[in-house]
Each structure stands twice: as structure tokens, then as C-alpha cells.
Scaffold this active site. Structure first.
Site, mmCIF file in Angstrom:
data_model
loop_
_atom_site.group_PDB
_atom_site.id
_atom_site.type_symbol
_atom_site.label_atom_id
_atom_site.label_comp_id
_atom_site.label_asym_id
_atom_site.label_seq_id
_atom_site.Cartn_x
_atom_site.Cartn_y
_atom_site.Cartn_z
ATOM 1 C CE LYS A 1 118.537 -32.060 43.025
ATOM 2 N NZ LYS A 1 118.548 -32.377 44.598
ATOM 3 C CB SER B 1 122.161 -32.720 45.249
ATOM 4 O OG SER B 1 121.085 -33.232 45.569
ATOM 5 C CB SER C 1 119.851 -32.384 48.452
ATOM 6 O OG SER C 1 120.899 -33.450 48.647
#
Lengths: 481, 59
Positions: free
Chosen positions: A80, A157, A181
Site C-alpha cells: 500500500k 482505504s 481499511s
């Protein structure tokens, strides 16, 4: 079309160690797939093609010269874009950090590389991790691969992490979880993703959203793969003073398949009862499968659950604005409007409201601890809804009109507040082919039991083996619920 | 919530060094009101003997 991209992590590692597959061949297979699919999927912000191939060549040389190999030797992962990667830009999904090139890896990235993993690239995400839908105005919205025709939310997210793993663009991925997330994209993309106990994994080198609520963890297609990723990541880090000194168990060895006598608390009030019928039935069926394997199930309630909204708002809003204060003053127009507005809310949380929220947080933690004093795990749906189309802000759940954003975080956020480990696991699909996820919550630092339950469930089901329609080589699907 | 309007919010934001327009603050009002109502409801809990989860430690 290479089947290598669908192999479990342990199998990839075995093939590489046995010289049945070269790390270069494996990395190339993923890079080819990224080249073919990612224009549409937008799972990646930066693809590290040259670096990944160079690392693969080194990995190959190590195998050929008989060197000792790490547990993830040659395994390609995605990271990420919230995690610092040395020499590779780390944007946080933002315009503000569009050109930031860190000088050091985040601790968990360094540890995974030491274990032999190869970073394919930096994954798309919600700007500064502040949102559960998975949208990004600067780098484009990642496309949930479970619907080839309608663009649906991948969840956030860690949106790119969910999309990349689900679509076979990497074998596993790193995510972060402040309100859901990791678990929300895992649930919406049909994956296994664990938010470990607060402090189990280091946050050093990870851009903060809310320091006291941020957790770092892996996502993969199975519990076994998730366990393989979590092992090297976990453990004390002097760079993160909130990381725990407790020893890290062998998570893979804990996956015995045995759950006879396991005591399960099924969270009905607030959780199951406010879930759509199809999802509710999927979770209930999943629990029945655990009972068939010898687990004992009782229904329990988290009485303080309705207070989670107020407590987590006060904490996250205040901490997030504190982190972003300088940029919000110097470069407010460089934020996407949605994130900018969300950050502004933090200005209106008073100090005493923040402290009160932290006291309520302790109350919630005490209650979860009390439930787990006589139970091994709690089970709930991961989300009350499946992936909505991008742009939809409201959804109907059993005739009730609800806000998409608050719905997505409703069931995950309590365990960011309490800090307990919580893992999303696929437990079904809708008739339209959209994944349904359940959530398994455990005692602090008992990720081993959480993953053992997830793995035991996956030994008797095959939801986790389905492949999304995007990619043109979908495997035959088991019947939906 | 009573008394919460763009003018009040602008004053509060200014105390923190933020200069936001009334339009920008009006846009926040619906979500902010809902969020602050949720925070208000925390007052219903018995917290007398509960210490905050975040405390300074010497360890």
C-alpha cells in the site's frame, strides 16, 4: 495465461526452492498480468518493474547457489502506498506527497524483504487512508474485479491491495487499518485480511492517519497465506514505541485445522441484525460450518457498540487533523475536497471530548475482553453490505435507507477502538457474484487462534478459491447463496 | 445542535489558525452535527472510574 499468479504463497515458495519455477518467471508472470489488466483496474500507483526483476534475478542466484532461503523467498507482493519504500516514491495516495522518495523502508516492508519477498509496486489507496469506499481523485478509482461491467467500490482505504490480490496482480499485499481499511477491501474483494492486535506490527515508516487507531497487516487469498505474511512482519520495533515485546508465535504452525471445542460468540445485536438478509444468512451458514467441525456457538452482544460512532469520530478526527495541520494550512487546495472536508471536522472536537472518547474506548475494550474471557473468538459480518457502485452514497438494507460510508465501517471500527485482532474471511457470494465477508475477532495477541479458525473454515469451503470475472480466465464458480 | 453555525465554526477554526470561509463551513454542518450528536451521547455512559485508554507511560 500463467497459473503461477493464482498459486498460494507457500506453494510459490516451494516451487522456487525446489527449482521448479524461477523467481524471474514468477515475477514476470505477475508483471505481465499487471501490464494487461491494471489500466482498467488501477490497483497500482507505481509499478517497480526493473527493481522487481532485479530482485528476482538475485533471488534466483541465491537459489542456484544453495543459500539459505527466507520463508517468502521470491514471493511477489504489493505494498500500500502508505508505507515508505526506500528509493521508490511513496505518495500516500496524495498530491501532497506525489514526489516523496523515502530514504528508508517502513519496518514491516524491510522485514518482508528480509524474508525474501519481492515488491512489485506501490498500491492505490484512499488519499491519506481516510475513507472506506476506496476512491482516489488523484490516481483514479481502483476497480473491484468482481464486476467486469459496473465500476464498484473495492472498499478502502487499502483499495489497491484488495484489487491487486483479488485479480492476481500480486500474491499478497500490505494494508493499514484505522477503521476497517484492511477488512473492508478484504470483504468487498473476497479476500482474507487481518488487522492484528494494536502493537503486534510496527507502524514505523507508515504515514499516520490516527496514531492510536492505526494498525498494519497483510491481505491474501487465504488464511494460510495471511499467516505466512504476518509472521515476518510481527514483533517489537524500537522505531515504534507502541509495538509489543511479546514473542511472535509461529502462525503457520498454529493452522492445525482443529477447532473442536472452540467457543464462538456470534454477535447478533447491532451486528447481524443490521445486516442485509443474504449477508446475514451467509454468516449464519459459516458459523454452522464451524459447529460441524466441533465449535460451540452462543449468541452474545457488545452492549457498548452503539457508542463506537461518537468515540471513534472524536479520536480519529482530532488525531488526523493534528497530523495534517501543517499541510492543511500551507496546501489545502492540494487535498481532494472529500478528504479536506473530513480533516476539517477535527477542528471542532474539543480536548475534553477527545479525552472522554478515550475513556469510552477503555470501556469498550473492557467489554470485549470480558466477552473473550469465556469465549475464544467472536464472529460478526465484516460489512452489512456488499460492494456498491462507485458514486452511490446511500444503500437500502432490508428497506432501511442507510449511508454507504458509515455502513462500511460499522462492524469493523469497534475493534480498532478496542485493539483486538480481527480478520475478514470470505463466506459467500451474492447471486450477482459479489463477495460477502465475515469477521473473526480474537483475544489480544491471539492472532494464532483467529487465523486457525479462518483456516479451519477454508478447509471445508471454497469461497476463497473463486476468481473474479475480470481477467477472462474465471474458474468455474460454486453456487451462490 | 443548537448554536452551531458557520459563524461559530469560523471562530473556533480561527483559534486553531485556520481561515475557512462560511461556504466551506456550511458544507461541513450536516456531517458535523451528526458526529457531534454521537459524541454528546457518550455523556450517557458512567465513566467516573474509567481512565482514558491513552496515557503517558514511563516503560
Amino acid at each position: 495465461m500463467s497459473e503461477l499468479v493464482w498459486k498460494p504463497l507457500a506453494e510459490l515458495r516451494r516451487l522456487i526452492a525446489a527449482k521448479e519455477a524461477s523467481p524471474v518467471e514468477v515475477v514476470q508472470a505477475f508483471l505481465d498480468r499487471i501490464e494487461r489488466l491494471d489500466k482498467k483496474l488501477k490497483a497500482f500507483i507505481t509499478v517497480c518493474r526493473d527493481e522487481a526483476l532485479a530482485a528476482a534475478k538475485s533471488a534466483e542466484a541465491a537459489v542456484m547457489s544453495g543459500q539459505l532461503l527466507g520463508p517468502l523467498h521470491g514471493v511477489p507482493i504489493g505494498v500500500k502506498d502508505l508505507f515508505a519504500t526506500k528509493g521508490t516514491r511513496t505518495t500516500g495516495g496524495s498530491k501532497i506527497l506525489a514526489d516523496w522518495i523515502p530514504e528508508e523502508d517502513a519496518t514491516v516492508v524491510a522485514r518482508l524483504k528480509e524474508a525474501g519477498a519481492i515488491v512489485l509496486g506501490k498500491l492505490n489507496m484512499v488519499e491519506f487512508a481516510y475513507g472506506p469506499e476506496g476512491l482516489n481523485p488523484h490516481f483514479g478509482n481502483a476497480w473491484n474485479p468482481w464486476d467486469a461491467h459496473t465500476q464498484r467500490m473495492p472498499g478502502g482505504s487499502s483499495s489497491g491491495s484488495g484489487v491487486a490480490v483479488a485479480a492476481g496482480l500480486c500474491a499478497g499485499a500490505l494494508g493499514s487499518d484505522t477503521g476497517g481499511s484492511i477488512r473492508i477491501p478484504a470483504a468487498l474483494c473476497g479476500l482474507t485480511g487481518i488487522k492484528p492486535t494494536y502493537g503486534r506490527t510496527s507502524r514505523a515508516g507508515v504515514l499516520a492517519l490516527a496514531w492510536s487507531m492505526d494498525h498494519v497487516g497483510p491481505m491474501a487469498r487465504t488464511a494460510a497465506d495471511t499467516a505466512l505474511l504476518l509472521g515476518p512482519m510481527a514483533g517489537y520495533d524500537p522505531r515504534d514505541p507502541t509495538s509489543s515485546v511479546l514473542p511472535v508465535p509461529d502462525y503457520r504452525a498454529a493452522l492445525t485445522g482443529e477447532i473442536k471445542g472452540l467457543r464462538v460468540g456470534l454477535l447478533r445485536a447491532f451486528f447481524l441484525e443490521s445486516t442485509g438478509l443474504v449477508l446475514r444468512q451467509a454468516v449464519e451458514q459459516a458459523v454452522k460450518r464451524l459447529e460441524e467441525q466441533g465449535a460451540r456457538v452462543e449468541e452474545v452482544a457488545l452492549e457498548s457498540a452503539p457508542q463506537v460512532t461518537g468515540a471513534s469520530f472524536a479520536i480519529v478526527a482530532a488525531e488526523a487533523l493534528a497530523y495534517h495541520e501543517e499541510w492543511m494550512k500551507a496546501r489545502p487546495d492540494d487535498y481532494g475536497p472529500d478528504i479536506r472536508d473530513r480533516l476539517r471536522l477535527g477542528a471542532f472536537v474539543s480536548a475534553t471530548q477527545y479525552v472522554k472518547a478515550q475513556r469510552v474506548r477503555q470501556l469498550i475494550r473492557n467489554e470485549v475482553d470480558a466477552l473473550l474471557a469465556h469465549l475464544d473468538v467472536l464472529i460478526a459480518p465484516a460489512t452489512p453490505i456488499v460492494a456498491p457502485p462507485v458514486g452511490q452514497t446511500e444503500v437500502l438494507v432490508e428497506g432501511d435507507r442507510r449511508d454507504v460510508r458509515s455502513s462500511l465501517i460499522r462492524f469493523t471500527r469497534p475493534f480498532n477502538l478496542s485493539g483486538h485482532p480481527a480478520c475478514a474471511v470470505p463466506c459467500g457470494f451474492t447471486v450477482a457474484g459479489l463477495p460477502i465477508g465475515m469477521q473473526i475477532v480474537g483475544r489480544p495477541f491471539d492472532e494464532a487462534t483467529v487465523l486457525r479458525v479462518a483456516d479451519a473454515y477454508q478447509r471445508v469451503t471454497d469461497w476463497h478459491t473463486r476468481r473474479p470475472p475480470l481477467g477472462q480466465e474465471a474458474a468455474p464458480s460454486p453456487p451462490a447463496l | 445542535m443548537e448554536g452551531v453555525n458557520a459563524k461559530t465554526l469560523r471562530r473556533m477554526a480561527a483559534l486553531l489558525g485556520f481561515d475557512w470561509s462560511d461556504d466551506e463551513l456550511e458544507a461541513l454542518l450536516p456531517v458535523l452535527e451528526k458526529s457531534l450528536e454521537a459524541v454528546e451521547r457518550l455523556n450517557e455512559l458512567a465513566l467516573r472510574d474509567v481512565e482514558p485508554a491513552v496515557q503517558y507511560r514511563m516503560l
